[in-house]
Write an enzyme that holds these catalytic residues in place. Sequence first.
Site, short mmCIF file in Angstrom:
data_model
loop_
_atom_site.label_atom_id
_atom_site.label_comp_id
_atom_site.label_asym_id
_atom_site.label_seq_id
_atom_site.Cartn_x
_atom_site.Cartn_y
_atom_site.Cartn_z
N LYS A 1 0.89 -1.11 0.01
CA LYS A 1 -0.14 -0.11 -0.13
C LYS A 1 0.86 1.08 -0.07
CE LYS A 1 -3.73 -2.36 2.35
NZ LYS A 1 -4.42 -2.51 3.40
N GLN B 1 -4.66 -1.34 9.66
CA GLN B 1 -4.69 -2.70 9.17
C GLN B 1 -5.29 -3.72 10.01
OE1 GLN B 1 -3.64 -3.13 6.05
NE2 GLN B 1 -3.87 -5.65 6.04
N ASP C 1 -11.08 2.66 4.30
CA ASP C 1 -11.48 1.37 4.29
C ASP C 1 -12.90 1.16 4.17
OD1 ASP C 1 -9.62 -0.55 4.03
OD2 ASP C 1 -8.99 -0.32 6.09
#
Length: 287
Positions: free
Chosen positions: A53, A97, A120
């Site tokens: 990422k 994460q 997200d």
Amino acid sequence: MAQIIDGKALAAQVLARTAADVAEIVAAGGDAPGLAVILVGNDPASEVYVGRKIAQCRKAGIRSIEHRLAADTPQEVVLGLIDKLNADPKIHGILVQLPLPRHIDAALVLDRIDPGKDVDGFHPVNVGRLSTGTGGLVPCTPLGVMMLLDSVIEDYRGLNVVVIGKSNIVGKPVSMLLLEREATVTVTHIETKDLPDVARKADVIVAAAGAPHLVRGYWVKPGAVVIDVGITRVVDHDGNTKIVGDCATHELEHAKAVTPVPGGVGPMTIACLLSNTVTAAKRAAVA
Ligand code: GUN
């Protein structure tokens, strides 16, 4: 032969468009979009994903700020960091994460992120917006799945779609996106009876069960489109690690189109994360 949908090529297009958007924002005198990535602990798979990422952010001109915290970091410290990032006008996206270490309540942490920075799309406000079709930030993998499907399907109205897996990250949100397009969506899971028979009625299968090679050739009707979201690491006879999807792709020659693993959904997820970061930055600029 089934068409192989090239996720890598499509992701490259999304990344190029995102990089162009970033360049436009900066050329107009704005700050480059900023993405904060929080990684707690040292789960090896998470380290790989976070590394990818960050590398893609750099390529697109997005400022990425990595916060690596020890596995025993108290929950309050993580929440405090999120509060600080929520208040920072140069941070447009915040990604925590997953999975988090056991002593941390993931729902509490995700709830703390400003929904406008929740790239997200996991915050309950964004989940609610998705289920009511009222905007918000859409989770990256489902967004990528829709782009892959859009490359082979023009009109979803009335199509029978079978989603395998009911996770908050993929199964549920992708079902909402497909419903918005007026597909007839059946969400299936581990307790679904006669799953092969249900799948065989589908015009489109989205396999997101995390079960290697679950979807066999006889589950798929001729001409169906199959999106394989599975990424399971397996060790083969020679001790080599490889990534295996949820579909026995070699048995799907009779499908219309299938996504490969790797090189299908995976690259799209990261590309959509970057595009969500730019979306969040643009919305913050006009708010
Ligand atoms: N872990 C596995 N998939 C994801 C994802 O899409 N987002 C985050 N934050 N963590 C994950």
